[in-house]
Design a protein around this motif. Structure first.
Motif, PDB file in Angstrom:
ATOM      1  N   UNK A 185       0.690  -1.427  -0.041  1.00  0.00           N
ATOM      2  CA  UNK A 185      -0.054  -0.066  -0.119  1.00  0.00           C
ATOM      3  C   UNK A 185       0.857   1.366  -0.008  1.00  0.00           C
ATOM      4  N   UNK A 186       2.034   1.279   0.722  1.00  0.00           N
ATOM      5  CA  UNK A 186       2.593   2.468   0.654  1.00  0.00           C
ATOM      6  C   UNK A 186       3.147   2.826  -0.638  1.00  0.00           C
ATOM      7  N   UNK A 187       3.733   1.839  -1.520  1.00  0.00           N
ATOM      8  CA  UNK A 187       4.261   2.134  -2.568  1.00  0.00           C
ATOM      9  C   UNK A 187       3.131   2.520  -3.689  1.00  0.00           C
ATOM     10  N   UNK A 188       1.915   1.811  -3.530  1.00  0.00           N
ATOM     11  CA  UNK A 188       1.145   2.025  -4.815  1.00  0.00           C
ATOM     12  C   UNK A 188       0.322   3.515  -4.396  1.00  0.00           C
ATOM     13  N   UNK A 189       0.118   3.665  -2.941  1.00  0.00           N
ATOM     14  CA  UNK A 189      -0.543   4.811  -2.800  1.00  0.00           C
ATOM     15  C   UNK A 189       0.458   6.285  -3.090  1.00  0.00           C
ATOM     16  N   UNK A 190       1.778   6.055  -2.901  1.00  0.00           N
ATOM     17  CA  UNK A 190       2.616   7.192  -3.376  1.00  0.00           C
ATOM     18  C   UNK A 190       2.446   7.278  -4.561  1.00  0.00           C
ATOM     19  N   UNK A 191       2.608   6.029  -5.459  1.00  0.00           N
ATOM     20  CA  UNK A 191       2.611   6.186  -7.112  1.00  0.00           C
ATOM     21  C   UNK A 191       1.170   6.946  -7.515  1.00  0.00           C
ATOM     22  N   UNK A 238      -0.702  19.702  -5.794  1.00  0.00           N
ATOM     23  CA  UNK A 238       0.529  19.183  -6.424  1.00  0.00           C
ATOM     24  C   UNK A 238      -0.090  18.872  -7.945  1.00  0.00           C
ATOM     25  N   UNK A 239       1.028  19.323  -9.095  1.00  0.00           N
ATOM     26  CA  UNK A 239       0.616  18.891 -10.363  1.00  0.00           C
ATOM     27  C   UNK A 239       1.126  17.222 -10.534  1.00  0.00           C
ATOM     28  N   UNK A 240       0.446  16.547 -11.454  1.00  0.00           N
ATOM     29  CA  UNK A 240       0.860  15.317 -11.617  1.00  0.00           C
ATOM     30  C   UNK A 240       2.224  15.060 -12.227  1.00  0.00           C
ATOM     31  N   UNK A 241       2.965  14.027 -11.775  1.00  0.00           N
ATOM     32  CA  UNK A 241       4.195  13.742 -12.449  1.00  0.00           C
ATOM     33  C   UNK A 241       3.949  12.714 -13.520  1.00  0.00           C
ATOM     34  N   UNK A 242       4.786  12.911 -14.745  1.00  0.00           N
ATOM     35  CA  UNK A 242       4.874  11.868 -15.723  1.00  0.00           C
ATOM     36  C   UNK A 242       5.214  10.580 -15.081  1.00  0.00           C
ATOM     37  N   UNK A 243       4.746   9.492 -15.862  1.00  0.00           N
ATOM     38  CA  UNK A 243       5.027   7.974 -15.459  1.00  0.00           C
ATOM     39  C   UNK A 243       6.485   7.870 -15.116  1.00  0.00           C
ATOM     40  N   UNK A 244       7.337   8.292 -16.183  1.00  0.00           N
ATOM     41  CA  UNK A 244       8.820   8.108 -16.000  1.00  0.00           C
ATOM     42  C   UNK A 244       9.393   8.749 -14.809  1.00  0.00           C
ATOM     43  N   UNK A 245       8.935   9.896 -14.474  1.00  0.00           N
ATOM     44  CA  UNK A 245       9.202  10.594 -13.234  1.00  0.00           C
ATOM     45  C   UNK A 245       8.845  10.017 -12.079  1.00  0.00           C
ATOM     46  N   UNK A 246       7.650   9.482 -12.091  1.00  0.00           N
ATOM     47  CA  UNK A 246       6.976   8.843 -11.002  1.00  0.00           C
ATOM     48  C   UNK A 246       7.862   7.688 -10.702  1.00  0.00           C
ATOM     49  N   UNK A 247       8.292   6.834 -11.654  1.00  0.00           N
ATOM     50  CA  UNK A 247       8.983   5.520 -11.265  1.00  0.00           C
ATOM     51  C   UNK A 247      10.459   5.888 -10.819  1.00  0.00           C
ATOM     52  N   UNK A 248      10.875   6.933 -11.293  1.00  0.00           N
ATOM     53  CA  UNK A 248      12.274   7.305 -10.867  1.00  0.00           C
ATOM     54  C   UNK A 248      12.227   8.025  -9.540  1.00  0.00           C
ATOM     55  N   UNK A 249      11.229   8.556  -9.051  1.00  0.00           N
ATOM     56  CA  UNK A 249      10.815   8.977  -7.578  1.00  0.00           C
ATOM     57  C   UNK A 249      10.621   7.598  -6.832  1.00  0.00           C
ATOM     58  N   UNK A 250       9.996   6.709  -7.276  1.00  0.00           N
ATOM     59  CA  UNK A 250      10.016   5.487  -6.459  1.00  0.00           C
ATOM     60  C   UNK A 250      11.142   4.714  -6.087  1.00  0.00           C
ATOM     61  N   UNK A 251      12.024   4.783  -7.229  1.00  0.00           N
ATOM     62  CA  UNK A 251      13.438   4.161  -7.000  1.00  0.00           C
ATOM     63  C   UNK A 251      14.277   4.908  -6.068  1.00  0.00           C
TER      64      UNK A 251
END
Length: 225
Positions: free
Chosen positions: A144-150, A160-173
């Motif tokens: 839940x912590x990961x998918x909630x953040x994503x 907060x404006x949305x991040x593009x998918x590529x930036x969001x994936x980098x954010x998680x990493x």
């Protein structure tokens, strides 16, 4: 599998939970279904860990009601476009416990109640409300912590404006090993990018609610999603 297919397939996710999830989303200012996206993505990650069907059911239900505590608290600052004060941050940190209590009042299982309580715990122990760390945190709560953040960072919100998918994936990493279980991050990042729930509202705007889109600086992870 889309969240619509998921909700149609699984009769356990009844209309009352889906309706509650939509109500919570509106309160928080999401322009797309946040909790239902979480439920579908949590299901996809849980299958990679071979979680049993009843555990996946608890996870999906917890995803739908994870922020019910915020709605019950009904604080103006939750949708405000400015940074939270220290006092407001401390107040906001009560919402998982209040959410646990609300889940109990709605006769959801103890497993669902605890997943709601612990969905803001961090892998490194700096989360809340109990400061659990690593495997002390149930796998479902780590998912839940990961998918909630994503889902939060890929959707437009009042502050907060949305991040593009590529930036969001980098954010998680970047936060793997700190906020997130690295194994859960890896499982999430291995999901096929064509999944509907992975799309960002910045790249695929499909507003559902009439929420204003404001673009102040993004809040930090410590201030919650």
């Amino acid at each position: 599998m889309s969240f619509l297919e998921l909700s149609a397939r699984d009769t356990k996710l009844d209309e009352s939970l889906l309706s509650l999830a939509a109500e919570i989303d509106r309160f928080e200012g999401y322009v797309r279904p946040h909790a239902a996206r979480m439920a579908a993505l949590a299901e996809a990650v849980a299958r990679q860990f071979n979680l049993a069907p009843h555990d996946r059911q608890s996870l999906r239900q917890a995803a739908l009601v994870h922020d019910v505590g915020e709605m019950v608290m009904n604080r103006d600052y939750i949708r405000r476009s400015t940074m939270l004060s220290p006092e407001e941050r401390l107040d906001l940190m009560r919402h998982p416990v209040i959410g646990e209590q609300e889940a109990a009042k709605r006769n959801l299982s103890r497993a669902v109640q605890l997943l709601v309580r612990w969905h803001h715990e961090w892998w490194n122990g700096e989360g809340y409300p109990d400061g659990l760390r690593r495997e002390q945190i149930p796998l479902g709560a780590r998912i839940l912590r990961v998918v909630d953040t994503y889902t939060a960072v890929t959707d437009n919100r009042p502050y907060s404006p949305a991040l593009p998918v590529a930036e969001a994936r980098k954010y998680l990493a970047q936060w793997a090993g700190l906020a997130f279980d690295p194994r859960v991050c890896l499982a999430f990042l291995s999901l096929p990018e064509e999944m509907e729930e992975l799309k960002s509202s910045a790249e695929n705007p499909t507003p559902m609610f009439d929420a204003p889109i404001i673009e102040p600086p993004r809040r930090t992870l410590y201030q919650g999603m």
